[in-house]
Design a protein around this motif. Structure first.
Motif, mmCIF file in Angstrom:
data_model
loop_
_atom_site.group_PDB
_atom_site.id
_atom_site.type_symbol
_atom_site.label_atom_id
_atom_site.label_comp_id
_atom_site.label_asym_id
_atom_site.label_seq_id
_atom_site.Cartn_x
_atom_site.Cartn_y
_atom_site.Cartn_z
ATOM 1 N N LEU A 1 0.758 -1.347 0.108
ATOM 2 C CA LEU A 1 -0.044 -0.040 0.055
ATOM 3 C C LEU A 1 0.894 1.395 -0.143
ATOM 4 O O LEU A 1 0.656 2.336 -0.625
ATOM 5 C CB LEU A 1 -0.930 -0.096 1.283
ATOM 6 N N LEU A 2 1.971 1.248 0.864
ATOM 7 C CA LEU A 2 2.878 2.487 1.000
ATOM 8 C C LEU A 2 3.387 2.680 -0.297
ATOM 9 O O LEU A 2 3.527 3.793 -0.948
ATOM 10 C CB LEU A 2 3.582 2.267 1.945
ATOM 11 N N ILE B 1 2.115 6.422 -7.113
ATOM 12 C CA ILE B 1 0.862 7.250 -7.732
ATOM 13 C C ILE B 1 0.929 8.862 -7.404
ATOM 14 O O ILE B 1 0.747 9.660 -8.145
ATOM 15 C CB ILE B 1 -0.410 6.814 -7.125
ATOM 16 N N GLY B 2 1.495 9.054 -6.034
ATOM 17 C CA GLY B 2 1.895 10.356 -5.708
ATOM 18 C C GLY B 2 2.932 11.060 -6.543
ATOM 19 O O GLY B 2 2.752 12.167 -6.869
ATOM 20 N N LEU B 3 3.905 10.400 -6.719
ATOM 21 C CA LEU B 3 5.007 10.733 -7.780
ATOM 22 C C LEU B 3 4.614 11.192 -8.897
ATOM 23 O O LEU B 3 4.907 12.126 -9.538
ATOM 24 C CB LEU B 3 6.291 9.835 -7.536
ATOM 25 N N TRP B 4 3.748 10.058 -9.312
ATOM 26 C CA TRP B 4 3.302 10.364 -10.826
ATOM 27 C C TRP B 4 2.450 11.830 -10.980
ATOM 28 O O TRP B 4 2.397 12.376 -11.750
ATOM 29 C CB TRP B 4 2.353 9.217 -11.424
ATOM 30 N N VAL C 1 8.156 13.898 0.567
ATOM 31 C CA VAL C 1 7.578 13.107 1.014
ATOM 32 C C VAL C 1 7.240 11.744 0.382
ATOM 33 O O VAL C 1 7.263 10.976 1.136
ATOM 34 C CB VAL C 1 6.337 13.901 1.588
ATOM 35 N N PHE C 2 6.894 12.048 -0.745
ATOM 36 C CA PHE C 2 6.633 10.746 -1.665
ATOM 37 C C PHE C 2 7.720 9.680 -1.533
ATOM 38 O O PHE C 2 7.695 8.604 -1.809
ATOM 39 C CB PHE C 2 6.012 10.959 -2.995
#
Length: 197
Positions: free
Chosen positions: A13-14, A20-23, A45-46
């Motif tokens: 999950l992490l 997804i956050g970096l993308w 943070v990502f």
């Protein structure tokens, strides 16, 4: 080799959320460490989340067995109702002129969904932490950094009922001082410190 199912699921999950956050963060300007752009801190943070997720994932293969708990009927119901409420609330809120020009509609819709999810004891900790982050995002621009941090700590404290009010207050005071010193005084980040009306 005995696999720790909880760590395996948490690590996956992490890592998935970090990727997804970096993308999603590729659309924002990064800037530099001295002159941070809007995408600089999320990127850090990502990446940190990705590294921690990978460590948890690797540790799952060496941590011994720890099976996942079985989901109750309430866990399933609150999950699907929370998702449904969010999907219904977002277009309704986005149609409002005051909320359509920014991400408030999404933040409020997610907050409602996480509040529904928090009804289930199995989801409460995760839902309250995510709700606290949504409240922070909603309050930061107009409410200022101090109000947003205060709300973040208070809402996230409800994730664990054993928190004492004095400890929560001490955490609020410490984080307010630390964030002011780091982000406002040292880095000179242009964000509202106090509420703007």
């Amino acid at each position: 080799m005995r696999i720790n199912a909880k760590d395996l699921a948490s690590g996956i999950l992490l890592v998935a959320l970090a990727v997804i956050g970096l993308w999603l963060n590729t659309e924002h300007t990064l800037g530099s460490a001295r002159r941070m752009g809007p995408g600089y801190m999320p990127m850090l943070v990502f990446w940190l989340e990705l590294v921690l997720g990978a460590l948890v994932l690797v540790g799952a293969f060496f941590g011994g067995t720890d099976p996942l708990e079985k989901w109750t009927k309430l866990d399933f119901v609150t999950l699907f109702v929370g998702i449904g409420v969010t999907l219904v609330a977002y277009p309704l809120l986005a149609a409002m002129p005051a909320l359509s020009a920014n991400w408030y509609a999404l933040g409020i819709a997610l907050s409602i969904g996480f509040a529904v999810l928090a009804i289930s004891p199995g989801w409460r900790q995760l839902a309250m932490i995510l709700l606290a982050m949504c409240v922070f995002g909603i309050l930061l621009e107009q409410g200022g950094l101090m109000l947003a941090i205060t709300a973040l700590v208070i809402v996230s404290a409800f994730a664990d009922p054993t928190h004492r009010p004095v400890g929560v207050l001490a955490c609020v005071v410490f984080l307010l001082a630390l964030c002011w010193w780091v982000f406002i005084y040292e880095l000179d980040i242009r964000v509202n410190v106090w509420p703007v009306f």
